[in-house]
Structure formats: structure tokens, C-alpha cells
Design a protein around this motif. Structure first.
Motif, PDB file in Angstrom:
ATOM      1  N   THR A  48      17.318  14.051  37.742  1.00  0.00           N
ATOM      2  CA  THR A  48      16.271  15.367  36.846  1.00  0.00           C
ATOM      3  C   THR A  48      17.658  16.123  36.585  1.00  0.00           C
ATOM      4  O   THR A  48      17.145  16.411  35.099  1.00  0.00           O
ATOM      5  CB  THR A  48      15.736  16.102  37.304  1.00  0.00           C
ATOM      6  OG1 THR A  48      15.868  16.241  38.811  1.00  0.00           O
ATOM      7  CG2 THR A  48      14.235  15.927  38.129  1.00  0.00           C
ATOM      8  N   TRP A  80      14.339  21.033  34.816  1.00  0.00           N
ATOM      9  CA  TRP A  80      13.904  20.864  35.963  1.00  0.00           C
ATOM     10  C   TRP A  80      14.323  21.412  37.245  1.00  0.00           C
ATOM     11  O   TRP A  80      15.977  22.359  36.499  1.00  0.00           O
ATOM     12  CB  TRP A  80      13.839  19.941  37.031  1.00  0.00           C
ATOM     13  CG  TRP A  80      12.736  19.348  35.941  1.00  0.00           C
ATOM     14  CD1 TRP A  80      13.143  17.949  35.355  1.00  0.00           C
ATOM     15  CD2 TRP A  80      11.308  18.808  37.376  1.00  0.00           C
ATOM     16  NE1 TRP A  80      11.349  17.283  35.621  1.00  0.00           N
ATOM     17  CE2 TRP A  80      10.856  18.078  36.244  1.00  0.00           C
ATOM     18  CE3 TRP A  80      10.831  19.576  38.082  1.00  0.00           C
ATOM     19  CZ2 TRP A  80       9.442  17.706  36.563  1.00  0.00           C
ATOM     20  CZ3 TRP A  80       9.324  19.193  37.880  1.00  0.00           C
ATOM     21  CH2 TRP A  80       8.554  18.563  37.939  1.00  0.00           C
ATOM     22  N   ALA A 102      18.874  18.331  37.478  1.00  0.00           N
ATOM     23  CA  ALA A 102      18.309  19.818  38.398  1.00  0.00           C
ATOM     24  C   ALA A 102      18.925  20.849  38.577  1.00  0.00           C
ATOM     25  O   ALA A 102      19.751  20.707  39.662  1.00  0.00           O
ATOM     26  CB  ALA A 102      16.999  19.918  39.276  1.00  0.00           C
ATOM     27  N   THR A 161      15.286  23.840  41.064  1.00  0.00           N
ATOM     28  CA  THR A 161      15.249  23.722  42.878  1.00  0.00           C
ATOM     29  C   THR A 161      15.974  24.386  43.340  1.00  0.00           C
ATOM     30  O   THR A 161      16.795  25.248  42.623  1.00  0.00           O
ATOM     31  CB  THR A 161      15.256  22.151  43.708  1.00  0.00           C
ATOM     32  OG1 THR A 161      14.727  22.037  44.661  1.00  0.00           O
ATOM     33  CG2 THR A 161      17.110  21.974  43.336  1.00  0.00           C
ATOM     34  N   LEU A 174       8.559  22.800  36.749  1.00  0.00           N
ATOM     35  CA  LEU A 174       9.195  22.303  35.082  1.00  0.00           C
ATOM     36  C   LEU A 174       9.022  23.696  34.057  1.00  0.00           C
ATOM     37  O   LEU A 174       8.385  24.138  34.034  1.00  0.00           O
ATOM     38  CB  LEU A 174       8.552  21.562  35.127  1.00  0.00           C
ATOM     39  CG  LEU A 174       8.823  20.596  33.563  1.00  0.00           C
ATOM     40  CD1 LEU A 174      10.616  20.210  33.546  1.00  0.00           C
ATOM     41  CD2 LEU A 174       8.048  19.569  33.566  1.00  0.00           C
ATOM     42  N   PHE A 222      11.080  21.908  43.349  1.00  0.00           N
ATOM     43  CA  PHE A 222      10.947  21.323  41.797  1.00  0.00           C
ATOM     44  C   PHE A 222       9.802  22.143  40.967  1.00  0.00           C
ATOM     45  O   PHE A 222       8.811  21.894  41.127  1.00  0.00           O
ATOM     46  CB  PHE A 222      11.303  20.293  41.114  1.00  0.00           C
ATOM     47  CG  PHE A 222      12.489  19.607  42.786  1.00  0.00           C
ATOM     48  CD1 PHE A 222      13.621  19.150  41.604  1.00  0.00           C
ATOM     49  CD2 PHE A 222      12.511  18.997  44.244  1.00  0.00           C
ATOM     50  CE1 PHE A 222      14.206  18.752  42.185  1.00  0.00           C
ATOM     51  CE2 PHE A 222      13.496  18.789  44.602  1.00  0.00           C
ATOM     52  CZ  PHE A 222      14.610  18.867  43.583  1.00  0.00           C
TER      53      PHE A 222
END
Length: 273
Positions: free
Chosen positions: A209, A187, A211, A189, A182, A180
Motif C-alpha cells: 500500500t 492508507w 502506507a 498506519t 484509509l 491501517f
């Protein structure tokens, strides 16, 4: 208490000759963190195992059977790692699978891996690439030679992990963890629709998150404000350095580690084991 194992209905020291996982990698595995004799994320591991078995058309032992053996292996209510390998049985020599063959499986107990040094992981880029194969993407299958080759690229004890790219050049994962990154407050991935493993800790972090799952270029990792690795045994692992790029400790990573400690009792004493 380490080193104990259970295979099928008989305790033995090696997989039998009709285990196709041994011959062809025709199987799946789960590596699980055990806390006080139980696997807190067992439901997530079982769901992933069942999804993978459906895709491979692989029979599984019943959940009740696995749970009974797990309780026996951890009858001291101890902590550690449980590894479950389920391989297709029968069929003899040759690639054609016997779809109705009962599974040959093994459940074993292991100690925790060594904890990394304080301050975060040191990473490198791996030269070995992951093949693009959507039919196997996301599965924790028993074909791990790409990871073996990648991990064999270095023996420097100061480097704890390596990041792997696909043959198309996008970043996928570490050799034994999901990734992951930031940027600001966002975030992201790597997507795992063409290769890579759908990790159980990855799934938990996605739920926490929100993400974005993206095709990730190496530059997006190197220019991130923070980077972490994760897996179900070691939890959330902050990254301190990738090559020449140094990452300062980030409060967003520490906050996620605290959340994980509340969600999974095995990480309450320290998420970096």
C-alpha cells in the motif's frame, strides 16, 4: 493434533525454572500461520526474531533446529498455528542477564482461532494505555501485561477487539493486531518507534500500500473511509464498527485481502480465519 509442544531438547509440560522469560518476560515470541505443514512467511518471522534477539542480546536456536521441530509438530502436513517462544536461560534469580546463556525455547501447535462474524469486526477503545519505551518498540517480546489488562476490559461477545493508545494519547494498535486506516486513496498506519509490535502482516501491507507511518489521533480512525486490522495468523480483518462509528464494506480492503490470498497460500481459502 493440537496441544503438542517442544521445549529445548526435551518434551515437558512447563518451562524450567531457569527460563528468564517465565520470571521476567526476558524473551521473544512468534505466532505463525501454518499451511500444509509449512510456514509460508517463515523467512519474515525468522528475520524479526533475529532482529529482536540482536537488540536484547539473546541467543537463538538455529533455524535448522526450529524447522526440524516444526516439521515434526506438523508431520501430518496439516494447517494451524505454531507459537515459538525463545527466552534467555541461566542466571538464576536476579535481573542481571547471563549474556552467554543458551536459550530455553518452546515450539507448540494450536488450532486456528475462531473466525469472526461475517461483515467485519466490532471494536471499542481500550482504557489501558501502552507505555512509551523506544528500547522495546517494535519487538514481539514476552511482556504483554498491557494487552492482558486491555483485553480484560470487556466480556461482551459482540465486541471482537479493542484499539490501544499510548500514554501520550496517539493510537498504536489493537490488542492483538496492527491497524491501517484509509482516507480517500491514502492508507496510513501508526508509527511503532515508541511502542507497539512490528507485525509481519503489517510489513507486507506496507509493501503493498505504501502506507504512511504516522502519529495517529483517535479522530483520524473515527473519520476514516475504511479501517482494517491485520496479523500473521488471521490476515486482513475489515472493521465494521468502532463505538458508534459504522464503516461500510470498502472495495480497497477486499482488494488487499485478494492480494494476500495470492501472496500467502494459507489465506487462499478465506482471509478471515
Amino acid at each position: 493434533m493440537s496441544g503438542r509442544s517442544f521445549i529445548g531438547e526435551t518434551r515437558i509440560e512447563a518451562l524450567p525454572g531457569d527460563a528468564r522469560g517465565f520470571a521476567y518476560g526476558d524473551g521473544l515470541f512468534e505466532t505463525m500461520r501454518v499451511h500444509q505443514g509449512v510456514v509460508p512467511w517463515w523467512a519474515a518471522h525468522r528475520a524479526r526474531l533475529e532482529a529482536g534477539a540482536a537488540r536484547l542480546r539473546l541467543s537463538l536456536p538455529t533455524a535448522t533446529t526450529i524447522e526440524g521441530v516444526l516439521a515434526e509438530l506438523f508431520d501430518d502436513q496439516g494447517d494451524g498455528v505454531a507459537k515459538l517462544i525463545v527466552t534467555r536461560g541461566g542466571g538464576g534469580r536476579g535481573y542481571a542477564p547471563a549474556l552467554d546463556a543458551p536459550p530455553v525455547w518452546r515450539l507448540s501447535r494450536h488450532p486456528f482461532p475462531q473466525a469472526p462474524r461475517a461483515g467485519g469486526l466490532v471494536l471499542r477503545w481500550c482504557e489501558t494505555r501502552l507505555a512509551v519505551q523506544p528500547a522495546l518498540a517494535g519487538l514481539k517480546h514476552c511482556n504483554r501485561l498491557e494487552q492482558v489488562l486491555a483485553r480484560g476490559e470487556w466480556n461482551d461477545p459482540t465486541i471482537e477487539e479493542g484499539l490501544m493508545r499510548s500514554t501520550d494519547g496517539d493510537v498504536v494498535c489493537a490488542t492483538a493486531a496492527n491497524l491501517f486506516v484509509l482516507h480517500g486513496t491514502r492508507w496510513s498506519t501508526p508509527r511503532i518507534d515508541r511502542c507497539g509490535v512490528a507485525g509481519t502482516c503489517r510489513a507486507w501491507l506496507l509493501s503493498q500500500t505504501g502506507a504512511a507511518e504516522v502519529r495517529m489521533a483517535p479522530a483520524e480512525v473515527e473519520t476514516a473511509d475504511a479501517v482494517l486490522l491485520c496479523n500473521a495468523v488471521r490476515g486482513i480483518l475489515p472493521v465494521a464498527r468502532l463505538g458508534e462509528r459504522v464503516f461500510a464494506p470498502h472495495p480497497a480492503v477486499a482488494e488487499l485481502a485478494q492480494r494476500l490470498a495470492h501472496a500467502h497460500p494459507g489465506f487462499a481459502a478465506g482471509p478471515l480465519l
